[in-house]
Each structure stands twice: as C-alpha cells, then as structure tokens.
Design an enzyme around this catalytic site. Structure first.
Site, mmCIF file in Angstrom:
data_model
loop_
_atom_site.group_PDB
_atom_site.id
_atom_site.type_symbol
_atom_site.label_atom_id
_atom_site.label_comp_id
_atom_site.label_asym_id
_atom_site.label_seq_id
_atom_site.Cartn_x
_atom_site.Cartn_y
_atom_site.Cartn_z
ATOM 1 N N ASP A 77 -14.205 -83.290 81.543
ATOM 2 C CA ASP A 77 -13.385 -83.017 80.391
ATOM 3 C C ASP A 77 -11.965 -83.122 80.635
ATOM 4 O OD1 ASP A 77 -15.550 -82.359 78.933
ATOM 5 O OD2 ASP A 77 -15.339 -80.242 78.914
ATOM 6 N N ARG A 128 -14.513 -91.006 77.246
ATOM 7 C CA ARG A 128 -14.911 -90.305 76.013
ATOM 8 C C ARG A 128 -13.563 -89.929 75.379
ATOM 9 N NH1 ARG A 128 -15.772 -84.312 76.597
ATOM 10 N NH2 ARG A 128 -18.216 -84.615 76.933
HETATM 11 C C1 LIG Z 1 -18.155 -83.856 72.010
HETATM 12 C C2 LIG Z 1 -16.450 -83.375 72.109
HETATM 13 C C3 LIG Z 1 -16.106 -83.316 73.446
HETATM 14 C C4 LIG Z 1 -14.543 -82.972 73.470
HETATM 15 N N1 LIG Z 1 -13.880 -82.831 74.695
HETATM 16 C C5 LIG Z 1 -12.709 -82.715 74.654
HETATM 17 C C6 LIG Z 1 -12.018 -82.708 75.976
HETATM 18 O O1 LIG Z 1 -12.376 -82.962 76.916
HETATM 19 N N2 LIG Z 1 -10.681 -82.293 76.029
HETATM 20 C C7 LIG Z 1 -9.900 -82.027 74.889
HETATM 21 O O2 LIG Z 1 -8.780 -81.807 74.931
HETATM 22 N N3 LIG Z 1 -10.756 -81.729 73.605
HETATM 23 C C8 LIG Z 1 -12.104 -82.192 73.560
HETATM 24 N N4 LIG Z 1 -12.657 -82.179 72.503
HETATM 25 C C9 LIG Z 1 -12.137 -81.594 71.089
HETATM 26 C C10 LIG Z 1 -11.174 -82.505 70.217
HETATM 27 O O3 LIG Z 1 -10.050 -83.119 71.177
HETATM 28 C C11 LIG Z 1 -10.805 -82.078 68.951
HETATM 29 O O4 LIG Z 1 -9.800 -80.846 69.014
HETATM 30 C C12 LIG Z 1 -11.962 -81.812 68.248
HETATM 31 O O5 LIG Z 1 -13.064 -82.381 68.002
HETATM 32 C C13 LIG Z 1 -11.238 -81.611 66.623
HETATM 33 O O6 LIG Z 1 -11.077 -82.833 66.175
HETATM 34 P P1 LIG Z 1 -12.078 -83.636 65.236
HETATM 35 O O7 LIG Z 1 -11.875 -85.287 65.979
HETATM 36 O O8 LIG Z 1 -13.289 -83.032 65.086
HETATM 37 O O9 LIG Z 1 -10.880 -84.034 64.137
HETATM 38 P P2 LIG Z 1 -10.092 -83.011 63.037
HETATM 39 O O10 LIG Z 1 -9.263 -83.891 62.224
HETATM 40 O O11 LIG Z 1 -9.654 -81.725 63.757
HETATM 41 O O12 LIG Z 1 -11.220 -82.474 62.084
HETATM 42 C C14 LIG Z 1 -11.895 -83.341 61.114
HETATM 43 C C15 LIG Z 1 -12.887 -82.733 60.355
HETATM 44 O O13 LIG Z 1 -13.873 -82.131 61.108
HETATM 45 C C16 LIG Z 1 -14.474 -80.978 61.036
HETATM 46 N N5 LIG Z 1 -14.090 -79.828 61.921
HETATM 47 C C17 LIG Z 1 -13.163 -80.148 62.972
HETATM 48 N N6 LIG Z 1 -13.267 -79.147 63.934
HETATM 49 C C18 LIG Z 1 -14.007 -78.243 63.108
HETATM 50 C C19 LIG Z 1 -14.620 -76.982 63.877
HETATM 51 N N7 LIG Z 1 -13.972 -76.363 65.101
HETATM 52 N N8 LIG Z 1 -15.351 -76.148 62.883
HETATM 53 C C20 LIG Z 1 -15.666 -76.816 61.873
HETATM 54 N N9 LIG Z 1 -15.502 -78.206 61.466
HETATM 55 C C21 LIG Z 1 -14.575 -78.868 61.917
HETATM 56 C C22 LIG Z 1 -13.781 -80.624 59.688
HETATM 57 O O14 LIG Z 1 -14.496 -80.870 58.548
HETATM 58 C C23 LIG Z 1 -12.494 -81.367 59.613
HETATM 59 O O15 LIG Z 1 -11.782 -81.668 58.351
HETATM 60 C C24 LIG Z 1 -13.954 -82.646 72.552
HETATM 61 C C25 LIG Z 1 -14.700 -82.871 71.086
HETATM 62 C C26 LIG Z 1 -15.763 -83.028 71.175
HETATM 63 C C27 LIG Z 1 -16.506 -83.264 69.792
#
Ligand SMILES: Cc1cc2nc3c(=O)[nH]c(=O)nc-3n(C[C@H](O)[C@H](O)[C@H](O)COP(=O)(O)OP(=O)(O)OC[C@H]3O[C@@H](n4cnc5c(N)ncnc54)[C@H](O)[C@@H]3O)c2cc1C
Length: 256
Positions: A77, A128
């Site tokens: 990560d 990723r």
């Molecule tokens: C499999 C996976 C691995 C990840 N690994 C890392 C990593 O190694 N390092 C890192 O910095 N980040 C990591 N992340 C987190 C990522 O960077 C984001 O902070 C997180 O995924 C929210 O961004 P989004 O792309 O979903 O979009 P956003 O613009 O945040 O959200 C889009 C939509 O998704 C839904 N949503 C988003 N978050 C939530 C929530 N918490 N609860 C409910 N609904 C929600 C809502 O409907 C929102 O409108 C990871 C995320 C995933 C899915």
C-alpha cells in the site's frame, strides 16, 4: 476476489514490526491451508520503514517468501508522501532481487504520479491506482478534487495502455467513484483492451451495489478486506472521505 490487510501502521519498535510480519505469515499459512486464492496488502510503516530500511526489507522479504509457493500476490500500500520514495525503493529492491509477486500503489493526487507510473510500468511492476487518502501539502498534491479526478482518468488511461502492450502488468483501479469506473470502461472498450487484463478494487462494505453491478457486467472486482485490532487510523481516513460514515458507525453500535 479479495485482498486482505492486517491493520496496522507506523510501529515504534523493531519488535512490533516483526510481530506485524509474523501476523502476515500466519495469514498466508491460513490462506494456503484453505486453498484460498487471495492477495494480501501490507503497509511498510507497519514493517518498520520509519525505524530501519534493513529491518523493514527483512520483514517484507519474509512475507514475500511465504507468499511465493502459493503464488500469492503482495500489494505494498502507499502511505503519506513522506514515505513515497521509501515504499517505491523497497518494492524496486524486491523486484530486482527476483520477486515477481510484489506490486505497489500510486495516488492520483500527487503531482509526481505520471512519472512514477511510467517508470514502474517500464520495470514490469504492477500498480494499483487510487485517488489518495492522506492529507498532503499543495506543493506535492492537487488540492482540488476536480484536478485529482482528472488526473485519475489520465493515469487510468496510461495504465490501461501499458497493460495492452504488456498483459502481465494487470493494473488495479481502486475507486468507488462511478465516473472513474465509467471512464476506465470506456477507454478499454474504445482501445480493444480486454476486461481480463485489469481489475477494479473497492473497500469492504463500501458501494456493495456497485461491486455487484460491475462484477455482473463481467469485470474483475477485488474487495480490500481489513482485519485486526489496529483499526483507528484506517477508520479515521474513511471518516475524512465521507463524514456521513460517522452516523452509520454510531447507529450500527446501537443495532440489536
Ligand atoms: C482497494 C483500495 C485500496 C486503497 N489503497 C490505498 C493506498 O494504498 N493508499 C492510499 O492513499 N489510499 C488508498 N485507498 C483509498 C483511496 O485513495 C481513496 O481515499 C478512497 O478510495 C476514496 O476515493 P474514491 O476513489 O472512492 O472516490 P471519492 O471521490 O472519495 O468517492 C466517490 C464516491 O464513492 C463513495 N465513497 C467513497 N468513499 C466512501 C466511504 N468511505 N464510505 C462510503 N462511500 C464512499 C461515495 O459514493 C462517493 O461519492 C484505497 C482504496 C481502495 C478502494
């Protein structure tokens, strides 16, 4: 499909770092015993990145060695920008010493990410892509969400184009954002990139409807499943992304 994360980060002693790697070794043994084809996700500050490079690499190597016989993929990560170089250096060191079961994560909010993706793809290291979950200063990361989203789409296209050239790169697009997912599907279909050459990833319990939907459409979907007692920093990042989750969390405490 799943990738399993034993929660924990920023340990303070080498003993804690060794214990964190021990937990992964036990997890890998359990997966192998149950013949489950899962990935695991690790954080290097949990393996001692802040304490000593040597200790951290030894812990990562131990986990990769245990994962290798069952061909389990280990995703490192990405953490805050103070650790970006350390994480990439460690992953490259493992790849250079012959481990093919290791990959990492790139965050679309960082200005540097297009360059990192180009070099990681050229080196054959699996990526990723996520938007990024840490608080970053404006000289390192896009402060505006619209810019992060635009960069996410641009980097998705770069990863999918690279995957077309080199199928083993198999990028993972980690997001719950339907706009990001649609942009990826559109680019893949316009450029003849088969859905088997990449996957979508989402967090356990978030947008399960969307996880189902895109899986039924024939795309590969992997769910990130965290477990363990060190849940606080993970939970706080999820709250920062969506404060409405606080109500969801509190109400679930009072459910019979
Ligand atoms: C499999 C996976 C691995 C990840 N690994 C890392 C990593 O190694 N390092 C890192 O910095 N980040 C990591 N992340 C987190 C990522 O960077 C984001 O902070 C997180 O995924 C929210 O961004 P989004 O792309 O979903 O979009 P956003 O613009 O945040 O959200 C889009 C939509 O998704 C839904 N949503 C988003 N978050 C939530 C929530 N918490 N609860 C409910 N609904 C929600 C809502 O409907 C929102 O409108 C990871 C995320 C995933 C899915």
């Amino acid at each position: 499909m799943v990738t399993i994360d034993h929660l924990g980060e920023n340990v303070a002693t080498e003993a804690e770092a060794r214990e964190a790697a021990d937990a992964y070794v036990r997890l890998l043994d359990a997966l192998a015993l149950a013949r489950l084809k899962a990935h695991v996700s690790v954080k290097l500050t949990q393996f001692g990145l802040d304490i000593s490079d040597e200790a951290c690499l030894a812990n990562l190597r131990r986990v990769l060695d245990r994962a290798r016989p069952s061909e389990t993929f280990v995703r490192v990560d990405m953490e805050g920008s103070a650790h970006t170089d350390g994480v990439l250096r460690s992953v490259r060191a493992m790849k250079a010493s012959g481990y093919d079961n290791v990959g990492t994560v790139i965050q679309a909010y960082l200005f540097r990410s297009a360059d990192d993706i180009a070099s990681l793809c050229a080196e054959g290291i699996r990526v990723r892509l996520c938007k990024g979950a840490y608080k970053e200063p404006p000289d390192k990361a896009y402060p505006k969400k619209t810019d992060v989203d635009a960069n996410y789409v641009k980097l998705t296209e770069a990863l999918l184009a690279a995957a077309k050239e080199t199928p083993g790169l198999y990028p993972a697009l980690a997001t719950h954002d339907p706009k990001m997912i649609d942009a990826a599907k559109r680019y893949a279909s316009q450029h003849g990139i088969p859905s088997s050459s990449f996957e979508f990833q989402m967090l356990y319990g978030i947008r399960r409807d969307l996880q189902d939907q895109i899986s039924k459409e024939g795309f590969n979907v992997r769910v990130y499943v965290p477990y363990g007692t060190q849940w606080y920093p993970y939970f706080m990042r999820r709250l920062a992304e969506r404060p409405a989750n606080l109500w969801f969390f509190v109400s679930s405490l009072f459910k019979p």
